[in-house]
Design a protein around this motif. Structure first.
Motif, mmCIF file in Angstrom:
data_model
loop_
_atom_site.group_PDB
_atom_site.id
_atom_site.type_symbol
_atom_site.label_atom_id
_atom_site.label_comp_id
_atom_site.label_asym_id
_atom_site.label_seq_id
_atom_site.Cartn_x
_atom_site.Cartn_y
_atom_site.Cartn_z
ATOM 1 N N HIS A 100 25.886 51.212 12.422
ATOM 2 C CA HIS A 100 24.954 51.567 13.426
ATOM 3 C C HIS A 100 25.211 53.062 14.164
ATOM 4 O O HIS A 100 24.323 53.923 14.295
ATOM 5 N N SER A 101 26.477 53.196 14.570
ATOM 6 C CA SER A 101 26.575 54.387 15.181
ATOM 7 C C SER A 101 26.747 55.413 14.419
ATOM 8 O O SER A 101 26.360 56.907 14.626
ATOM 9 N N VAL A 106 23.453 60.636 12.647
ATOM 10 C CA VAL A 106 22.971 61.635 11.426
ATOM 11 C C VAL A 106 21.431 61.685 11.867
ATOM 12 O O VAL A 106 20.723 62.589 10.838
ATOM 13 N N LEU A 107 20.777 61.154 12.415
ATOM 14 C CA LEU A 107 19.485 61.449 12.911
ATOM 15 C C LEU A 107 19.041 62.669 13.618
ATOM 16 O O LEU A 107 19.971 62.961 14.532
ATOM 17 N N PRO A 108 18.256 63.434 13.602
ATOM 18 C CA PRO A 108 17.813 64.770 13.927
ATOM 19 C C PRO A 108 17.715 64.763 15.314
ATOM 20 O O PRO A 108 17.893 65.743 15.909
ATOM 21 N N ASP A 109 16.985 63.631 15.859
ATOM 22 C CA ASP A 109 16.767 64.155 17.413
ATOM 23 C C ASP A 109 17.717 63.355 18.257
ATOM 24 O O ASP A 109 17.531 63.051 19.547
ATOM 25 N N THR A 110 19.010 62.898 17.687
ATOM 26 C CA THR A 110 19.716 62.346 18.499
ATOM 27 C C THR A 110 20.419 63.449 19.538
ATOM 28 O O THR A 110 21.030 64.364 18.781
ATOM 29 N N ASP A 111 20.729 62.972 20.637
ATOM 30 C CA ASP A 111 21.225 63.938 21.714
ATOM 31 C C ASP A 111 22.682 64.080 21.619
ATOM 32 O O ASP A 111 23.209 63.029 21.846
#
Length: 217
Positions: A100-101, A106-111
């Protein structure tokens, strides 16, 4: 049983526990822990967390040179950087390839400055802000340089497309914080797009103050 023998057994026990619960798979992941001021115990390269041999753990000196046991993980630069930049707070380092981490990384809106949303009190208390670092080839010494660039300000980071690295005051603390990181990432993925009610700024500041959390840079 000597202190060294106990630590060897504890590394293998906690590693197997994490493997058995699917927190890392195959021969991925590595652990290090201080034996004393001048030596580290480190899991060997290519080893599986489910069947580590306490007698074959790598022993490194203060220069990260192998002095006994099997060849160490190629991720030694990751571990060395935390011991160098957080010497008083770091007694152990854990690196996993937890699902999960990695997915969140890899998600584009992760800060990148604070990649875990404040979902639970324990996520804030045990981890503080978690820094998302860029992708590096496994074993690249630049990973250690990236951690040194944080100047000791974070106890937990996630390497994009790779996995989390957590430093703790001792082995149990590092493992428990790592488990909290993966569980928070799991909750973040489960609640994604559902407008979850997160801890607000006042609630976060209350935790930071009461539990002496490292939160601001």
């Amino acid at each position: 049983m000597s202190a060294e023998a106990r630590l060897r057994e504890q590394i293998c026990l906690l590693a197997k526990s994490m493997f058995d619960r699917g927190l890392t798979v195959g021969s991925s992941g590595n652990i290090s822990a201080r034996l004393d001021a001048d030596r580290l115990l480190v899991t060997p390269t290519g080893s599986c967390f489910c069947r580590l041999d306490p007698a074959r753990l790598s022993v490194l000196d203060a220069r990260m040179t192998l002095i006994d046991g099997d060849a160490p993980t190629k991720e030694v630069p990751l571990h060395a950087a935390f011991y160098e930049t957080r010497p008083q707070q770091t007694g152990a380092v854990v690196h996993l390839h937890s699902s999960h981490s990695v997915a969140l990384s890899v998600l584009p809106d992760t800060d990148p400055e604070n990649m875990l949303p404040p979902i639970t009190a324990y996520g804030v208390m045990k981890l503080g802000r978690v820094k998302l670092l860029p992708y590096f080839m496994p074993g690249d010494p630049a990973m250690g340089d990236a951690i040194r660039g944080l100047a000791g300000r974070r106890s937990a980071v996630v390497l994009a497309n790779h996995g989390p690295v957590v430093a703790g005051k001792d082995l149990e603390a590092a493992c428990y914080a790592m488990e909290e990181l993966e569980e928070t990432a799991k909750l973040a993925m489960l609640t994604r797009g559902l407008s979850p009610r997160l801890l607000n700024e006042a609630e976060i500041r209350g935790l930071v103050s009461k539990f002496n959390v490292e939160w601001d840079d």
